[in-house]
Enzyme design. Structure first.
Site, mmCIF file in Angstrom:
data_model
loop_
_atom_site.group_PDB
_atom_site.id
_atom_site.type_symbol
_atom_site.label_atom_id
_atom_site.label_comp_id
_atom_site.label_asym_id
_atom_site.label_seq_id
_atom_site.Cartn_x
_atom_site.Cartn_y
_atom_site.Cartn_z
ATOM 1 N N HIS A 196 42.843 34.593 42.948
ATOM 2 C CA HIS A 196 43.579 35.843 43.196
ATOM 3 C C HIS A 196 42.840 36.700 44.210
ATOM 4 O O HIS A 196 41.648 36.950 44.064
ATOM 5 C CB HIS A 196 43.721 36.645 41.898
ATOM 6 C CG HIS A 196 44.705 36.044 40.944
ATOM 7 N ND1 HIS A 196 45.075 36.642 39.768
ATOM 8 C CD2 HIS A 196 45.412 34.888 41.001
ATOM 9 C CE1 HIS A 196 45.957 35.890 39.143
ATOM 10 N NE2 HIS A 196 46.174 34.818 39.862
ATOM 11 N N TYR A 221 47.720 45.702 35.821
ATOM 12 C CA TYR A 221 47.124 46.694 34.917
ATOM 13 C C TYR A 221 48.102 47.855 34.885
ATOM 14 O O TYR A 221 48.269 48.538 35.897
ATOM 15 C CB TYR A 221 45.773 47.182 35.451
ATOM 16 C CG TYR A 221 44.652 46.179 35.330
ATOM 17 C CD1 TYR A 221 44.499 45.153 36.261
ATOM 18 C CD2 TYR A 221 43.739 46.258 34.277
ATOM 19 C CE1 TYR A 221 43.458 44.230 36.143
ATOM 20 C CE2 TYR A 221 42.699 45.338 34.158
ATOM 21 C CZ TYR A 221 42.566 44.331 35.090
ATOM 22 O OH TYR A 221 41.540 43.428 34.967
ATOM 23 N N PRO A 226 36.970 45.232 27.632
ATOM 24 C CA PRO A 226 37.456 44.165 28.521
ATOM 25 C C PRO A 226 38.225 44.631 29.749
ATOM 26 O O PRO A 226 38.568 43.814 30.605
ATOM 27 C CB PRO A 226 38.365 43.323 27.604
ATOM 28 C CG PRO A 226 38.727 44.215 26.480
ATOM 29 C CD PRO A 226 37.622 45.198 26.309
ATOM 30 N N LYS A 241 34.298 42.141 32.731
ATOM 31 C CA LYS A 241 32.911 41.939 33.161
ATOM 32 C C LYS A 241 32.051 41.129 32.181
ATOM 33 O O LYS A 241 30.966 40.670 32.549
ATOM 34 C CB LYS A 241 32.226 43.300 33.365
ATOM 35 C CG LYS A 241 32.745 44.057 34.557
ATOM 36 C CD LYS A 241 32.177 43.511 35.855
ATOM 37 C CE LYS A 241 32.922 43.924 37.082
ATOM 38 N NZ LYS A 241 33.777 42.889 37.662
ATOM 39 N N TYR A 299 35.144 45.032 41.127
ATOM 40 C CA TYR A 299 35.997 44.115 40.367
ATOM 41 C C TYR A 299 35.666 42.653 40.703
ATOM 42 O O TYR A 299 35.582 41.808 39.816
ATOM 43 C CB TYR A 299 37.462 44.420 40.685
ATOM 44 C CG TYR A 299 38.439 43.763 39.743
ATOM 45 C CD1 TYR A 299 38.835 44.386 38.562
ATOM 46 C CD2 TYR A 299 38.993 42.510 40.041
ATOM 47 C CE1 TYR A 299 39.739 43.785 37.699
ATOM 48 C CE2 TYR A 299 39.895 41.913 39.190
ATOM 49 C CZ TYR A 299 40.262 42.549 38.021
ATOM 50 O OH TYR A 299 41.154 41.951 37.168
HETATM 51 P P1 RFL Z 1 29.342 34.374 23.124
HETATM 52 O O1 RFL Z 1 30.451 33.773 23.907
HETATM 53 O O2 RFL Z 1 29.690 35.251 21.973
HETATM 54 O O3 RFL Z 1 28.448 33.161 22.622
HETATM 55 C C1 RFL Z 1 27.452 33.307 21.630
HETATM 56 C C2 RFL Z 1 27.350 31.996 20.896
HETATM 57 O O4 RFL Z 1 26.298 32.088 19.929
HETATM 58 C C3 RFL Z 1 26.758 31.535 18.703
HETATM 59 N N1 RFL Z 1 25.952 32.115 17.619
HETATM 60 C C4 RFL Z 1 24.893 31.473 17.072
HETATM 61 N N2 RFL Z 1 24.363 30.264 17.311
HETATM 62 C C5 RFL Z 1 23.288 29.896 16.575
HETATM 63 N N3 RFL Z 1 22.734 30.682 15.622
HETATM 64 C C6 RFL Z 1 23.245 31.902 15.353
HETATM 65 N N4 RFL Z 1 22.678 32.658 14.403
HETATM 66 C C7 RFL Z 1 24.357 32.351 16.094
HETATM 67 N N5 RFL Z 1 25.104 33.475 16.093
HETATM 68 C C8 RFL Z 1 26.060 33.317 17.017
HETATM 69 C C9 RFL Z 1 28.239 31.900 18.661
HETATM 70 O O5 RFL Z 1 28.969 31.051 17.792
HETATM 71 C C10 RFL Z 1 28.623 31.686 20.123
HETATM 72 O O6 RFL Z 1 29.016 30.358 20.386
HETATM 73 O O7 RFL Z 1 28.335 35.208 24.052
HETATM 74 P P2 RFL Z 1 27.876 34.983 25.587
HETATM 75 O O8 RFL Z 1 27.515 33.565 25.835
HETATM 76 O O9 RFL Z 1 26.928 36.059 25.852
HETATM 77 O O10 RFL Z 1 29.221 35.225 26.432
HETATM 78 C C11 RFL Z 1 29.822 36.484 26.489
HETATM 79 C C12 RFL Z 1 31.349 36.356 26.592
HETATM 80 O O11 RFL Z 1 31.821 35.522 25.558
HETATM 81 C C13 RFL Z 1 32.042 37.717 26.521
HETATM 82 O O12 RFL Z 1 31.307 38.686 27.220
HETATM 83 C C14 RFL Z 1 33.464 37.677 27.123
HETATM 84 O O13 RFL Z 1 34.331 36.894 26.343
HETATM 85 C C15 RFL Z 1 34.046 39.091 27.252
HETATM 86 N N6 RFL Z 1 35.410 39.120 27.789
HETATM 87 C C16 RFL Z 1 35.648 38.976 29.152
HETATM 88 N N7 RFL Z 1 34.620 38.731 29.992
HETATM 89 C C17 RFL Z 1 34.867 38.500 31.313
HETATM 90 O O14 RFL Z 1 33.904 38.295 32.071
HETATM 91 N N8 RFL Z 1 36.133 38.462 31.854
HETATM 92 C C18 RFL Z 1 37.220 38.701 31.060
HETATM 93 O O15 RFL Z 1 38.345 38.588 31.547
HETATM 94 C C19 RFL Z 1 37.004 39.007 29.670
HETATM 95 N N9 RFL Z 1 38.033 39.229 28.849
HETATM 96 C C20 RFL Z 1 36.504 39.282 26.938
HETATM 97 C C21 RFL Z 1 37.808 39.345 27.508
HETATM 98 C C22 RFL Z 1 36.341 39.332 25.556
HETATM 99 C C23 RFL Z 1 37.431 39.488 24.747
HETATM 100 N N10 RFL Z 1 37.187 39.504 23.349
HETATM 101 C C24 RFL Z 1 37.914 38.722 22.432
HETATM 102 C C25 RFL Z 1 35.966 40.084 22.840
HETATM 103 C C26 RFL Z 1 38.915 39.517 26.706
HETATM 104 C C27 RFL Z 1 38.745 39.613 25.325
HETATM 105 C C28 RFL Z 1 39.987 39.839 24.516
HETATM 106 C C1 PHB Z 2 42.185 37.833 30.817
HETATM 107 O O1 PHB Z 2 42.757 37.080 31.635
HETATM 108 O O2 PHB Z 2 42.063 37.550 29.610
HETATM 109 C C2 PHB Z 2 41.658 39.147 31.282
HETATM 110 C C3 PHB Z 2 41.733 39.466 32.633
HETATM 111 C C4 PHB Z 2 41.294 40.709 33.057
HETATM 112 C C5 PHB Z 2 40.793 41.609 32.136
HETATM 113 C C6 PHB Z 2 40.683 41.272 30.790
HETATM 114 C C7 PHB Z 2 41.145 40.040 30.359
HETATM 115 O O3 PHB Z 2 40.395 42.827 32.565
#
Ligand code: RFL
Ligand code: PHB
Length: 388
Positions: free
Chosen positions: A72, A200, A290, A294, A382
């Site tokens: 994109h 958005y 979110p 980031k 962004y």
């Molecule tokens: P994670 O992915 O939570 O991974 C941590 C891992 O550690 C495991 N764990 C353990 N393992 C061993 N022993 C223990 N005691 C443990 N405790 C936990 C867990 O099971 C897991 O597998 O962290 P990490 O690697 O730092 O990654 C971070 C990302 O997952 C997170 O920041 C993103 O998902 C946030 N996020 C978004 N980030 C973006 O860059 N772009 C996006 O578009 C975006 N959209 C989002 C998001 C997060 C969302 N939610 C659900 C919180 C949209 C949503 C809705």
């Molecule tokens: C997504 O595709 O899940 C997504 C994209 C942009 C955002 C948050 C989530 O700001």
């Protein structure tokens, strides 16, 4: 067991770190408390910054991303149904890639296994010890047997609810946080997205985000109350609200709802990100709302800095980058925190907002969509600020 770097957590941070270290000839063991199936199907982020997509390709884990990722060159900002396009190509000549986090995780797991592992799933009772010694230890149970890993360093990549951050002794960590008085209700739907780029959408009824996973699968989010019960949201009610918050600007096709859930919104930073030989990366140290997309990208940046510091330590016996790891990460983290907070506060309705706040917010959106300078600032952040 003995290794150079013990990695706790197989999310984007832990898996990417393992790949970076492998390419530098540094050994690691990853332990994960969930199953492979669970981590490969956990639906979360979807947006990858310009530099991070390039890095995944450079690390040899970007073949599928190149084939299946949606590139994109802009986004749409909706203000009460009127769409404004921000053209990143013209503003900053950079792009973002839509590719699900669980797909990144799958690609990194395959690569890790091809690299010879080790990657242990479904571990239990993980704890970290001797953090200020030169040989910290990770203890855990695997297949009901007590195990331990002796290592030089521990990478705490275990997410927000992990055990690493709480293992800092009292007084050795300071927390900065903010809660928001709303959450996001998200669905994954078998239907084409309303636009080929993200929308958005700010409306008087609240915020909505129209994103996607492919040309035929949409990811749609609605601002909802922070204590909302998902049971109150039938599919019909969700679609009705999604139509209203698009404000007629595009046609929204409905489809089968494949998944639905509520995400709380939080800003959180723990400082410093290191104690002795325990180094935190990703969500274990910081959370962003979110809105700015980031979270996963910050996790990638942290482990790039950590791998550089470890390489300097092992190849040149130089400890400065390790000593400066937290400060290096936090400079970037705070800029992403500021951006995510700003995106969140211009796009959402706040329950306690005053008439002044409301007018100011509309002026902010008007300025963003009317000024090339304001749009360029958003675009720069962004698509991801440069790593250095
Ligand atoms: P994670 O992915 O939570 O991974 C941590 C891992 O550690 C495991 N764990 C353990 N393992 C061993 N022993 C223990 N005691 C443990 N405790 C936990 C867990 O099971 C897991 O597998 O962290 P990490 O690697 O730092 O990654 C971070 C990302 O997952 C997170 O920041 C993103 O998902 C946030 N996020 C978004 N980030 C973006 O860059 N772009 C996006 O578009 C975006 N959209 C989002 C998001 C997060 C969302 N939610 C659900 C919180 C949209 C949503 C809705
Ligand atoms: C997504 O595709 O899940 C997504 C994209 C942009 C955002 C948050 C989530 O700001």
């Amino acid at each position: 067991m003995r290794t150079q770097v013990g990695i706790i957590g197989a999310g984007p941070a832990g898996l990417m770190l393992a790949r970076l270290l492998h390419l530098q000839g540094i050994s690691s063991i990853i332990i994960e408390n969930r199953s492979r199936d669970y981590i490969e199907n956990r639906i979360r982020a979807g947006l990858i910054e310009h530099w991070a997509a390039d890095l995944l390709v450079e690390l040899g884990v970007g073949d599928r991303l190149k084939r299946e990722g949606l590139v994109h060159w802009g986004i749409n900002i909706g203000i009460n149904g009127e769409l404004h396009h921000l053209d990143f190509k013209a503003l900053i000549d950079k792009r973002v890639t839509i590719y699900g986090q669980q797909e990144v995780v799958k690609d990194l797991v395959v690569q890790r296994l091809a690299d010879g592992g080790p990657l242990l799933f479904e571990v239990d009772k993980v704890s970290v010890h001797d953090l200020t010694s030169q040989q910290p230890v990770i203890r855990f149970e695997h297949e009901s047997k007590a195990q331990q890993i002796e290592c030089d360093f521990i990478a705490g990549c275990d997410g927000f609810h992990g055990i690493c951050r709480p293992s800092f002794p009292d007084g050795k960590s300071q927390v900065f946080d903010r809660d928001y008085p709303f959450g996001w209700l998200g669905i994954l739907s078998e239907s084409p997205p309303p636009d080929h780029e993200l929308i958005y959408s700010y409306t008087e009824r609240g915020f909505a985000l129209y994103t996607m996973r492919s040309e035929t699968v949409s990811r749609l989010y609605l601002q909802c109350d922070h204590d909302e019960d998902i049971a109150n949201w039938s599919d019909d009610r969700i679609w009705d609200e999604l139509h209203k918050r698009l404000g007629g600007a595009r046609k929204l096709a409905e489809g089968k709802v494949l998944q639905k859930g509520i995400t709380p919104m939080r800003s959180f930073v723990a400082e410093p990100m290191q104690y002795g030989r325990l180094f935190l990366a990703g969500d274990s140290a910081h959370i962003v709302p979110p809105t700015g997309a980031k979270g996963m990208n910050l996790a990638f940046a942290d482990v790039v800095f950590m791998s550089r510091a470890l390489e300097a330590f092992y190849t040149k016996n130089a400890g400065e980058l390790l000593d400066g790891y937290s400060a290096k990460c936090l400079r970037r983290v705070w800029k992403a925190q500021r951006f995510s907070w700003w995106m969140t506060q211009i796009m959402h309705r706040f329950p306690d907002e005053t008439a002044f706040d409301h007018r100011r917010q509309l002026a902010d959106l008007d300025y963003l969509t009317g000024s090339a300078v304001a749009a360029k600032s958003l675009a720069e952040q962004y698509v991801g600020l440069p790593l250095d």
